[in-house]
Write a protein that holds these residues in place. Structure first.
Motif, PDB file in Angstrom:
ATOM      1  N   GLY A  26       0.816  -1.211   0.000  1.00 51.08           N
ATOM      2  CA  GLY A  26       0.000   0.000   0.000  1.00 51.08           C
ATOM      3  C   GLY A  26       0.850   1.262   0.000  1.00 51.08           C
ATOM      4  N   GLU A  27       1.919   1.252   0.786  1.00 52.58           N
ATOM      5  CA  GLU A  27       2.822   2.402   0.821  1.00 52.58           C
ATOM      6  C   GLU A  27       3.538   2.574  -0.514  1.00 52.58           C
ATOM      7  OE1 GLU A  27       4.851   5.747   2.426  1.00 52.58           O
ATOM      8  OE2 GLU A  27       2.968   4.740   2.856  1.00 52.58           O
ATOM      9  N   LEU A  28       3.940   1.473  -1.131  1.00 50.88           N
ATOM     10  CA  LEU A  28       4.560   1.553  -2.458  1.00 50.88           C
ATOM     11  C   LEU A  28       3.596   2.150  -3.472  1.00 50.88           C
ATOM     12  CD1 LEU A  28       6.478  -1.823  -2.694  1.00 50.88           C
ATOM     13  CD2 LEU A  28       7.468   0.455  -2.641  1.00 50.88           C
ATOM     14  N   ALA A  29       2.340   1.746  -3.415  1.00 54.08           N
ATOM     15  CA  ALA A  29       1.331   2.277  -4.344  1.00 54.08           C
ATOM     16  C   ALA A  29       1.132   3.769  -4.108  1.00 54.08           C
ATOM     17  CB  ALA A  29       0.018   1.525  -4.179  1.00 54.08           C
ATOM     18  N   ARG A  30       1.095   4.181  -2.830  1.00 53.34           N
ATOM     19  CA  ARG A  30       0.922   5.593  -2.508  1.00 53.34           C
ATOM     20  C   ARG A  30       2.091   6.423  -3.030  1.00 53.34           C
ATOM     21  NH1 ARG A  30       2.500   9.509   0.625  1.00 53.34           N
ATOM     22  NH2 ARG A  30       4.083   8.275   1.666  1.00 53.34           N
ATOM     23  N   LEU A  31       3.312   5.928  -2.832  1.00 51.36           N
ATOM     24  CA  LEU A  31       4.491   6.652  -3.300  1.00 51.36           C
ATOM     25  C   LEU A  31       4.549   6.720  -4.822  1.00 51.36           C
ATOM     26  CD1 LEU A  31       7.133   5.270  -0.788  1.00 51.36           C
ATOM     27  CD2 LEU A  31       6.186   7.585  -0.865  1.00 51.36           C
ATOM     28  N   ALA A  32       4.182   5.617  -5.488  1.00 55.41           N
ATOM     29  CA  ALA A  32       4.169   5.615  -6.955  1.00 55.41           C
ATOM     30  C   ALA A  32       3.140   6.615  -7.481  1.00 55.41           C
ATOM     31  CB  ALA A  32       3.877   4.214  -7.476  1.00 55.41           C
ATOM     32  N   ALA A  33       1.971   6.669  -6.842  1.00 58.60           N
ATOM     33  CA  ALA A  33       0.937   7.612  -7.260  1.00 58.60           C
ATOM     34  C   ALA A  33       1.406   9.048  -7.039  1.00 58.60           C
ATOM     35  CB  ALA A  33      -0.354   7.358  -6.498  1.00 58.60           C
ATOM     36  N   GLU A  34       2.082   9.286  -5.927  1.00 56.11           N
ATOM     37  CA  GLU A  34       2.580  10.630  -5.636  1.00 56.11           C
ATOM     38  C   GLU A  34       3.573  11.099  -6.693  1.00 56.11           C
ATOM     39  OE1 GLU A  34       4.972  12.158  -1.917  1.00 56.11           O
ATOM     40  OE2 GLU A  34       3.028  11.360  -1.289  1.00 56.11           O
ATOM     41  N   LEU A  35       4.348  10.172  -7.219  1.00 59.47           N
ATOM     42  CA  LEU A  35       5.333  10.527  -8.235  1.00 59.47           C
ATOM     43  C   LEU A  35       4.726  10.712  -9.623  1.00 59.47           C
ATOM     44  CD1 LEU A  35       8.281   8.175  -7.244  1.00 59.47           C
ATOM     45  CD2 LEU A  35       8.177  10.654  -6.991  1.00 59.47           C
ATOM     46  N   THR A  36       3.626  10.004  -9.906  1.00 58.22           N
ATOM     47  CA  THR A  36       3.091  10.017 -11.265  1.00 58.22           C
ATOM     48  C   THR A  36       1.850  10.877 -11.450  1.00 58.22           C
ATOM     49  OG1 THR A  36       1.834   8.001 -10.822  1.00 58.22           O
ATOM     50  CG2 THR A  36       4.018   7.740 -11.795  1.00 58.22           C
ATOM     51  N   LEU A  37       1.046  11.052 -10.405  1.00 61.14           N
ATOM     52  CA  LEU A  37      -0.176  11.836 -10.557  1.00 61.14           C
ATOM     53  C   LEU A  37       0.161  13.326 -10.615  1.00 61.14           C
ATOM     54  CD1 LEU A  37      -2.544   9.982  -8.086  1.00 61.14           C
ATOM     55  CD2 LEU A  37      -2.617   9.929 -10.567  1.00 61.14           C
ATOM     56  N   PRO A  38      -0.650  14.098 -11.320  1.00 60.75           N
ATOM     57  CA  PRO A  38      -0.377  15.538 -11.390  1.00 60.75           C
ATOM     58  C   PRO A  38      -0.597  16.200 -10.036  1.00 60.75           C
ATOM     59  CG  PRO A  38      -2.456  15.009 -12.465  1.00 60.75           C
ATOM     60  CD  PRO A  38      -1.813  13.703 -12.092  1.00 60.75           C
ATOM     61  N   LYS A  39       0.142  17.251  -9.805  1.00 61.41           N
ATOM     62  CA  LYS A  39       0.010  18.015  -8.563  1.00 61.41           C
ATOM     63  C   LYS A  39      -1.281  18.815  -8.602  1.00 61.41           C
ATOM     64  CE  LYS A  39       4.222  17.248  -6.950  1.00 61.41           C
ATOM     65  NZ  LYS A  39       4.331  15.999  -6.330  1.00 61.41           N
ATOM     66  N   GLY A  40      -1.853  19.031  -7.433  1.00 59.70           N
ATOM     67  CA  GLY A  40      -3.052  19.850  -7.340  1.00 59.70           C
ATOM     68  C   GLY A  40      -2.727  21.311  -7.572  1.00 59.70           C
ATOM     69  N   THR A  41      -3.718  22.051  -7.967  1.00 56.07           N
ATOM     70  CA  THR A  41      -3.541  23.482  -8.197  1.00 56.07           C
ATOM     71  C   THR A  41      -3.704  24.215  -6.875  1.00 56.07           C
ATOM     72  OG1 THR A  41      -4.454  23.256 -10.401  1.00 56.07           O
ATOM     73  CG2 THR A  41      -4.404  25.464  -9.490  1.00 56.07           C
ATOM     74  N   ILE A  42      -2.825  25.158  -6.626  1.00 52.23           N
ATOM     75  CA  ILE A  42      -2.911  25.968  -5.414  1.00 52.23           C
ATOM     76  C   ILE A  42      -3.377  27.354  -5.808  1.00 52.23           C
ATOM     77  CG2 ILE A  42      -1.608  27.008  -3.540  1.00 52.23           C
ATOM     78  CD1 ILE A  42       0.268  24.617  -3.652  1.00 52.23           C
ATOM     79  N   HIS A  43      -4.464  27.785  -5.194  1.00 44.25           N
ATOM     80  CA  HIS A  43      -4.984  29.127  -5.428  1.00 44.25           C
ATOM     81  C   HIS A  43      -4.729  29.947  -4.170  1.00 44.25           C
ATOM     82  CE1 HIS A  43      -7.081  28.032  -9.114  1.00 44.25           C
ATOM     83  NE2 HIS A  43      -7.406  26.911  -8.499  1.00 44.25           N
ATOM     84  N   VAL A  44      -4.183  31.128  -4.335  1.00 47.10           N
ATOM     85  CA  VAL A  44      -3.925  32.020  -3.217  1.00 47.10           C
ATOM     86  C   VAL A  44      -4.987  33.115  -3.255  1.00 47.10           C
ATOM     87  CG1 VAL A  44      -2.260  33.584  -2.160  1.00 47.10           C
ATOM     88  CG2 VAL A  44      -1.471  31.529  -3.346  1.00 47.10           C
ATOM     89  N   ILE A  45      -5.756  33.201  -2.166  1.00 45.71           N
ATOM     90  CA  ILE A  45      -6.856  34.167  -2.097  1.00 45.71           C
ATOM     91  C   ILE A  45      -6.717  34.938  -0.796  1.00 45.71           C
ATOM     92  CG2 ILE A  45      -9.353  34.425  -2.010  1.00 45.71           C
ATOM     93  CD1 ILE A  45      -9.529  31.685  -3.372  1.00 45.71           C
ATOM     94  N   SER A  46      -6.924  36.237  -0.862  1.00 43.59           N
ATOM     95  CA  SER A  46      -6.907  37.031   0.362  1.00 43.59           C
ATOM     96  C   SER A  46      -8.052  38.042   0.323  1.00 43.59           C
ATOM     97  CB  SER A  46      -5.566  37.746   0.529  1.00 43.59           C
ATOM     98  OG  SER A  46      -5.398  38.707  -0.489  1.00 43.59           O
ATOM     99  N   ASP A  47      -8.395  38.537   1.477  1.00 49.25           N
ATOM    100  CA  ASP A  47      -9.468  39.520   1.621  1.00 49.25           C
ATOM    101  C   ASP A  47      -8.846  40.868   1.977  1.00 49.25           C
ATOM    102  OD1 ASP A  47     -11.906  40.731   1.893  1.00 49.25           O
ATOM    103  OD2 ASP A  47     -12.220  40.012   3.926  1.00 49.25           O
ATOM    104  N   VAL A  48      -8.005  41.368   1.101  1.00 53.41           N
ATOM    105  CA  VAL A  48      -7.264  42.589   1.379  1.00 53.41           C
ATOM    106  C   VAL A  48      -8.171  43.816   1.368  1.00 53.41           C
ATOM    107  CG1 VAL A  48      -5.389  44.080   0.582  1.00 53.41           C
ATOM    108  CG2 VAL A  48      -5.158  41.610   0.452  1.00 53.41           C
ATOM    109  N   HIS A  49      -9.120  43.856   0.455  1.00 54.21           N
ATOM    110  CA  HIS A  49      -9.927  45.057   0.259  1.00 54.21           C
ATOM    111  C   HIS A  49     -11.313  44.963   0.873  1.00 54.21           C
ATOM    112  CE1 HIS A  49      -6.839  46.579  -2.360  1.00 54.21           C
ATOM    113  NE2 HIS A  49      -6.859  45.453  -3.032  1.00 54.21           N
ATOM    114  N   GLY A  50     -11.532  44.024   1.769  1.00 55.62           N
ATOM    115  CA  GLY A  50     -12.825  43.933   2.438  1.00 55.62           C
ATOM    116  C   GLY A  50     -13.933  43.352   1.592  1.00 55.62           C
ATOM    117  N   GLU A  51     -13.602  42.612   0.545  1.00 55.03           N
ATOM    118  CA  GLU A  51     -14.609  41.985  -0.309  1.00 55.03           C
ATOM    119  C   GLU A  51     -15.004  40.631   0.272  1.00 55.03           C
ATOM    120  OE1 GLU A  51     -16.059  43.184  -3.034  1.00 55.03           O
ATOM    121  OE2 GLU A  51     -14.946  45.055  -3.055  1.00 55.03           O
TER     122      GLU A  51
END
Length: 69
Positions: A26-51
């Protein structure tokens, strides 16, 4: 030292971490998936202007997990 002895030397430390063959596989499968699957997208959001209405809309409609800054 034979090939079998050297294999055991590498496997003994892993035996303490993974008690069963299934957990090791199971750990081998998890590590293999981590190496081959695409990375998730990171969105940076802030509430700087009170919106906060727009920010709440985004937060209420996200999928995945939120990570505080």
């Amino acid at each position: 030292m034979t090939n079998n002895d050297s294999n055991l030397a590498f496997l003994r430390p892993l035996a303490g971490q993974f008690r069963t063959v299934d957990s090791a596989v199971g750990e081998l499968a998890r590590l293999a998936a981590e190496l081959t699957l695409p990375k998730g997208t990171i969105h940076v959001i802030s509430d700087v202007h009170g919106e906060d209405v727009k920010l709440r809309h985004v937060l209420n409609n996200v999928s995945g997990t939120l990570r505080p800054a």
